[in-house]
Design an enzyme around this catalytic site. Structure first.
Site, PDB file in Angstrom:
ATOM      1  N   ASP A   1       0.832  -1.199   0.000  1.00 16.02           N
ATOM      2  CA  ASP A   1       0.000   0.000   0.000  1.00 16.02           C
ATOM      3  C   ASP A   1       0.870   1.254   0.000  1.00 16.02           C
ATOM      4  O   ASP A   1       1.991   1.241   0.515  1.00 16.02           O
ATOM      5  CB  ASP A   1      -0.901  -0.035   1.250  1.00 16.02           C
ATOM      6  CG  ASP A   1      -2.050   0.962   1.135  1.00 16.02           C
ATOM      7  OD1 ASP A   1      -2.275   1.506   0.044  1.00 16.02           O
ATOM      8  OD2 ASP A   1      -2.714   1.204   2.163  1.00 16.02           O
TER       9      ASP A   1
ATOM     10  N   ASN B   1     -10.219  -2.606  -6.652  1.00 15.18           N
ATOM     11  CA  ASN B   1      -9.353  -1.738  -7.452  1.00 15.18           C
ATOM     12  C   ASN B   1      -9.958  -1.365  -8.813  1.00 15.18           C
ATOM     13  O   ASN B   1      -9.507  -0.409  -9.455  1.00 15.18           O
ATOM     14  CB  ASN B   1      -7.962  -2.374  -7.671  1.00 15.18           C
ATOM     15  CG  ASN B   1      -7.086  -2.325  -6.438  1.00 15.18           C
ATOM     16  OD1 ASN B   1      -6.168  -3.115  -6.265  1.00 15.18           O
ATOM     17  ND2 ASN B   1      -7.362  -1.377  -5.531  1.00 15.18           N
TER      18      ASN B   1
ATOM     19  N   LEU C   1      -7.397  -5.059   7.020  1.00 12.48           N
ATOM     20  CA  LEU C   1      -7.120  -6.244   6.192  1.00 12.48           C
ATOM     21  C   LEU C   1      -7.554  -6.037   4.751  1.00 12.48           C
ATOM     22  O   LEU C   1      -7.097  -6.729   3.845  1.00 12.48           O
ATOM     23  CB  LEU C   1      -7.843  -7.473   6.757  1.00 12.48           C
ATOM     24  CG  LEU C   1      -7.174  -8.170   7.942  1.00 12.48           C
ATOM     25  CD1 LEU C   1      -8.001  -9.361   8.383  1.00 12.48           C
ATOM     26  CD2 LEU C   1      -5.761  -8.623   7.579  1.00 12.48           C
TER      27      LEU C   1
HETATM   28  C1  FPP Z   1      -1.667   0.219  -3.368  1.00 14.95           C
HETATM   29  O1  FPP Z   1      -1.229   1.545  -3.469  1.00 14.95           O
HETATM   30  C2  FPP Z   1      -1.131  -0.664  -4.397  1.00 14.95           C
HETATM   31  C3  FPP Z   1      -1.872  -1.268  -5.380  1.00 14.95           C
HETATM   32  C4  FPP Z   1      -3.309  -1.047  -5.514  1.00 14.95           C
HETATM   33  C5  FPP Z   1      -1.321  -2.181  -6.374  1.00 14.95           C
HETATM   34  C6  FPP Z   1       0.009  -2.813  -6.143  1.00 14.95           C
HETATM   35  C7  FPP Z   1       0.682  -2.920  -7.449  1.00 14.95           C
HETATM   36  C8  FPP Z   1       2.018  -2.845  -7.687  1.00 14.95           C
HETATM   37  C9  FPP Z   1       3.001  -2.771  -6.611  1.00 14.95           C
HETATM   38  C10 FPP Z   1       2.584  -2.801  -9.069  1.00 14.95           C
HETATM   39  C11 FPP Z   1       2.362  -3.974  -9.986  1.00 14.95           C
HETATM   40  C12 FPP Z   1       2.403  -5.319  -9.375  1.00 14.95           C
HETATM   41  C13 FPP Z   1       3.237  -6.341  -9.724  1.00 14.95           C
HETATM   42  C14 FPP Z   1       3.047  -7.673  -9.096  1.00 14.95           C
HETATM   43  C15 FPP Z   1       4.344  -6.192 -10.675  1.00 14.95           C
HETATM   44  P1  FPP Z   1      -2.352   2.690  -3.550  1.00 14.95           P
HETATM   45  O2  FPP Z   1      -2.458   3.084  -4.974  1.00 14.95           O
HETATM   46  O3  FPP Z   1      -3.613   2.221  -2.924  1.00 14.95           O
HETATM   47  O4  FPP Z   1      -1.683   3.797  -2.685  1.00 14.95           O
HETATM   48  P2  FPP Z   1      -2.426   4.962  -1.869  1.00 14.95           P
HETATM   49  O5  FPP Z   1      -3.230   4.281  -0.801  1.00 14.95           O
HETATM   50  O6  FPP Z   1      -1.298   5.765  -1.348  1.00 14.95           O
HETATM   51  O7  FPP Z   1      -3.278   5.712  -2.862  1.00 14.95           O
END
Ligand code: FPP
Length: 264
Positions: free
Chosen positions: A39, A87, A210
């Site tokens: 996150d 998402n 979670l």
């Molecule tokens: C949360 O950050 C992260 C995600 C929703 C996706 C995770 C994806 C990656 C790390 C990249 C691609 C994955 C792979 C396996 C190569 P957020 O966008 O919710 O952050 P925020 O809460 O600060 O807005």
């Protein structure tokens, strides 16, 4: 480029914070399964006045580092929450970037997985994953299905509640006798069938939730939350999580510390 993940030698430099953390780890009591809620990509980008998608790009680099560090340490299962059912509510270009990054990761890293004896496994609702990504995932899963060193579990289009409902439907279709149903049987209908429950669940960026991740499986999991944003997550953070985990006593509701619990 090709990297061989040998041991920790050469990977951890003497005299560094990482070396000190490694010294504190008892390798006979490693968590078998580490799960991560990655996150903070968006916040990382905001702090730098960059579009959110840049945060996800930087986050993919942290994925590579976490996989390598976990494999070198001897972790057997690493589960990454890469795309939740929720998402899809994000703007279309962000959603497309996330799937695009996953395709790029598979294209670039499948050889690393193969050569380092790492297995890839997907959990989540596959039918909702964009076709081209789904095809690549199936290819890499097939290519790595006999690998044993560590399994990288990618949670994609995943939701814990939906997984439970799906398992109930499958189980009810196959089992008519109510008295046959118990926890072990039920777990065999989950996407994670055959995978031990996570011992340690890491969440980055300080949130204490979670978020619909591994709801059944994390009943006795140790939670470790760090303020570090996912794009800044480095091997030292994983080492710190393991050191802290090993300092805790896991009692599984009893009074005595227990090394491991039943269904593993
Ligand atoms: C949360 O950050 C992260 C995600 C929703 C996706 C995770 C994806 C990656 C790390 C990249 C691609 C994955 C792979 C396996 C190569 P957020 O966008 O919710 O952050 P925020 O809460 O600060 O807005």
């Amino acid at each position: 480029m090709f990297f061989m993940f040998d041991t920790l030698e050469g990977y951890i430099q003497p005299g560094t914070v990482e070396a000190e953390l490694v010294r504190q780890i008892d390798f006979s009591r490693l968590p078998a399964h580490v799960a991560i809620i990655m996150d903070g990509n968006g916040r990382w980008a905001n702090q730098r006045n960059l579009p959110r998608t840049e945060g996800h790009k930087a986050g993919s680099e942290s994925v590579k580092e976490a996989v390598e560090a976990a494999a070198r340490l001897g972790i057997k299962y690493l589960t990454l929450y890469a795309f939740s059912r929720e998402n899809w509510k994000r703007p279309e270009d962000e959603v497309n970037t996330l799937w695009g990054l996953l395709r790029k990761y598979l294209a670039e890293e499948s050889r690393v997985l193969v050569e380092n004896d790492l297995r890839l496994k997907v959990i989540g609702e596959r039918s909702g994953i964009p076709y081209l990504v789904r095809r690549e995932l199936a290819r890499v899963e097939r290519q790595t299905c006999h690998n044993r060193r560590m399994t990288v579990v990618l949670a994609l289009n995943y939701g814990g509640r939906q997984e439970i409902i799906k398992a109930i439907k499958k189980m009810v279709r196959r089992k008519s006798r109510l008295d046959e149903i118990d926890e072990d049987l039920f777990a065999r209908y989950l996407d994670t069938a055959g995978i031990p429950d996570p011992d340690l669940l890491i969440r980055t960026s300080g949130e204490m939730r979670l978020s619909n991740f591994l709801l059944w499986q994390s009943a006795y999991t140790e939670l470790w939350v760090t303020p570090v944003l996912w794009p800044d997550f480095r091997k030292k953070d994983l080492l710190q999580a393991i050191v802290d985990y090993q300092r805790r006593e896991r009692r599984f509701g009893g009074v005595e510390p227990v090394q491991k619990k039943g269904r593993q």
